[in-house]
Scaffold this motif. Structure first.
Motif, mmCIF file in Angstrom:
data_model
loop_
_atom_site.group_PDB
_atom_site.id
_atom_site.type_symbol
_atom_site.label_atom_id
_atom_site.label_comp_id
_atom_site.label_asym_id
_atom_site.label_seq_id
_atom_site.Cartn_x
_atom_site.Cartn_y
_atom_site.Cartn_z
ATOM 1 N N ASP A 71 42.730 30.091 36.606
ATOM 2 C CA ASP A 71 41.362 29.756 37.013
ATOM 3 C C ASP A 71 40.548 31.039 37.081
ATOM 4 O OD1 ASP A 71 39.057 29.337 38.574
ATOM 5 O OD2 ASP A 71 39.951 27.587 39.522
ATOM 6 N N THR A 72 39.684 31.215 36.089
ATOM 7 C CA THR A 72 38.974 32.504 36.004
ATOM 8 C C THR A 72 37.967 32.673 37.136
ATOM 9 O OG1 THR A 72 37.350 31.538 34.507
ATOM 10 C CG2 THR A 72 39.232 32.644 33.513
ATOM 11 N N HIS B 83 52.209 37.515 34.856
ATOM 12 C CA HIS B 83 51.206 37.339 33.821
ATOM 13 C C HIS B 83 49.797 37.535 34.400
ATOM 14 C CE1 HIS B 83 50.402 34.841 29.919
ATOM 15 N NE2 HIS B 83 50.031 36.095 29.822
ATOM 16 N N LEU B 84 49.584 36.872 35.509
ATOM 17 C CA LEU B 84 48.277 36.980 36.174
ATOM 18 C C LEU B 84 47.992 38.430 36.539
ATOM 19 C CD1 LEU B 84 45.795 35.816 37.530
ATOM 20 C CD2 LEU B 84 47.196 35.306 39.533
ATOM 21 N N LYS B 85 48.984 39.058 37.115
ATOM 22 C CA LYS B 85 48.822 40.454 37.539
ATOM 23 C C LYS B 85 48.426 41.315 36.352
ATOM 24 C CE LYS B 85 51.333 43.926 40.233
ATOM 25 N NZ LYS B 85 52.688 44.443 40.480
ATOM 26 N N SER B 86 49.075 41.058 35.238
ATOM 27 C CA SER B 86 48.784 41.844 34.048
ATOM 28 C C SER B 86 47.333 41.638 33.590
ATOM 29 C CB SER B 86 49.775 41.467 32.952
ATOM 30 O OG SER B 86 49.164 41.456 31.681
ATOM 31 N N PHE B 87 46.884 40.389 33.624
ATOM 32 C CA PHE B 87 45.474 40.131 33.267
ATOM 33 C C PHE B 87 44.540 40.902 34.191
ATOM 34 C CE2 PHE B 87 46.832 35.892 31.322
ATOM 35 C CZ PHE B 87 46.544 36.294 30.037
ATOM 36 N N MET B 88 44.809 40.786 35.471
ATOM 37 C CA MET B 88 43.933 41.445 36.443
ATOM 38 C C MET B 88 43.893 42.957 36.220
ATOM 39 S SD MET B 88 43.025 38.962 38.735
ATOM 40 C CE MET B 88 43.112 39.427 40.452
ATOM 41 N N GLU B 89 45.041 43.513 35.947
ATOM 42 C CA GLU B 89 45.080 44.960 35.767
ATOM 43 C C GLU B 89 44.329 45.377 34.507
ATOM 44 O OE1 GLU B 89 49.210 45.707 35.949
ATOM 45 O OE2 GLU B 89 49.251 45.757 38.153
ATOM 46 N N ARG B 90 44.483 44.581 33.464
ATOM 47 C CA ARG B 90 43.731 44.906 32.246
ATOM 48 C C ARG B 90 42.235 44.879 32.532
ATOM 49 N NH1 ARG B 90 45.750 40.740 27.974
ATOM 50 N NH2 ARG B 90 44.118 41.596 26.642
ATOM 51 N N ILE B 91 41.817 43.856 33.251
ATOM 52 C CA ILE B 91 40.384 43.738 33.546
ATOM 53 C C ILE B 91 39.897 44.915 34.382
ATOM 54 C CG2 ILE B 91 38.682 42.415 34.852
ATOM 55 C CD1 ILE B 91 40.318 39.884 33.959
ATOM 56 N N GLU B 92 40.668 45.214 35.408
ATOM 57 C CA GLU B 92 40.210 46.308 36.279
ATOM 58 C C GLU B 92 40.218 47.640 35.524
ATOM 59 O OE1 GLU B 92 42.587 45.798 39.805
ATOM 60 O OE2 GLU B 92 41.037 44.563 40.738
ATOM 61 N N ARG B 93 41.137 47.780 34.647
ATOM 62 C CA ARG B 93 41.164 48.998 33.834
ATOM 63 C C ARG B 93 39.905 49.089 32.964
ATOM 64 N NH1 ARG B 93 44.196 52.332 30.317
ATOM 65 N NH2 ARG B 93 42.675 54.019 30.129
ATOM 66 N N VAL C 183 39.567 39.068 27.751
ATOM 67 C CA VAL C 183 40.729 38.974 28.637
ATOM 68 C C VAL C 183 40.597 37.734 29.520
ATOM 69 C CG1 VAL C 183 42.068 40.080 30.449
ATOM 70 C CG2 VAL C 183 41.070 41.460 28.638
ATOM 71 N N TYR C 184 39.400 37.495 30.034
ATOM 72 C CA TYR C 184 39.201 36.288 30.841
ATOM 73 C C TYR C 184 39.497 35.034 30.008
ATOM 74 C CZ TYR C 184 37.227 38.397 35.078
ATOM 75 O OH TYR C 184 37.052 39.077 36.248
ATOM 76 N N SER C 185 39.070 35.051 28.768
ATOM 77 C CA SER C 185 39.337 33.901 27.910
ATOM 78 C C SER C 185 40.831 33.670 27.732
ATOM 79 C CB SER C 185 38.699 34.113 26.531
ATOM 80 O OG SER C 185 37.304 34.010 26.622
ATOM 81 N N GLU C 186 41.538 34.755 27.470
ATOM 82 C CA GLU C 186 42.993 34.667 27.349
ATOM 83 C C GLU C 186 43.594 34.065 28.610
ATOM 84 O OE1 GLU C 186 45.677 37.909 26.123
ATOM 85 O OE2 GLU C 186 43.841 38.921 25.438
#
Lengths: 96, 96, 96, 96
Positions: free
Chosen positions: C47-48, D12-22, C37-40
């Motif tokens: 900015d990861t 988009h960012l929010k979605s990434f963050m939520e996936r990660i936290e999940r 996910v970070y890569s995506e």
DNA sequence: AACGTTGAAATAGTTC
DNA sequence: GAACTATTTCAACGTT
């Protein structure tokens, strides 16, 4: 004598190890001291469990502040990379 | 004056907390120092991971060490492991 | 057969170990997923490093809240111990 | 509508963050599960510290293990230690 | 005195 | 390969 280098290495290593073990002793002494302060506090009627929690919270506050500052720095860098773009300049003018 | 006791208590508590936080800072400084010695050792070409293990072993007394090693053998036997290690083979010959 | 107990123990141990190793594999898979996910996100231009810091801060917030609640509980207990004294009752009436 | 791109980015960012936290939550759950298996094993009378070591050894391949053990001997020799350990003696006979 | 809990230390992995 | 982060392990402490 063949092992001159080897011996020097061994001596060198030994010296590092002794320095470390010396420092660890000092550290252990401090741990003991801290325990004694808690004991005193307990004798004086304070609840050390609460004290520990409060101290932990104060540490967390400090850590969080540091994290926030670090985040800010990263932000600034990210903005710095944009500094020659109009949006970047506008953003910078907000924090500078 | 109503709160003499209360204020003294608060002062007293504050003093304990400050002593503790002071000692913890000193401890942290020592931790940093130790890390620096390890860094030096690393620069000098030593393997700090092994150094740490050796220092840990020196702390542990011989009896405890032997006990741990023996128990380790038992567990590894239960899993049918260990046959391909030189140290393990020597150990196996003791317990088998 | 002498080793019935021993064998059962060995089997039992083996079963525990296998369960643990299974769970650790699943965990490792999740770690991989997170990395992806970070890569995506990085590919999408985010900015990861900042993302990691923000996520860390959110975790700290959660942790701090828990700590505060825990502290509160300890306070309540401490007050509970005083509940039959006049000062304790006065204090409780403030938080209840 | 001015901020279409910005909003999409934010979403988009929010979605990434939520996936990660999940995913991190799931990971944490697995960590808990593993801890519970160790607890069970402990209740069944096993020494979890040793179990952890054995599991770590299983992860490490044989070559790496031997290398570490050999280096360990060298360091302990440099310090003049090791003479009183059974495993150590066997090992010494290999390198001496 | 064992047990779980929590804080510290060490190691492994990842990124630049 | 060096620094940083994250995970894991280890040790201390109070508790029961």
């Amino acid at each position: 004598m063949n092992n001159v280098v080897g011996n020097n290495s061994a001596e060198h290593l030994k010296s590092f190890m002794e320095r470390i073990e010396r420092l660890e002793e000092e550290k252990k002494a401090l741990t003991t001291d801290i325990g004694e302060v808690y004991s005193e506090a307990k004798s004086a009627g304070f609840d050390t469990k609460i004290m520990r929690k409060v101290i932990a919270l104060r540490k967390m506050d400090a850590a969080k502040r540091q994290e926030q500052e670090a985040l800010m720095e990263v932000y600034m860098n990210a903005l710095g990379m944009l500094a020659d773009l109009p949006l970047g300049q506008a953003a910078l003018s907000k924090v500078a």
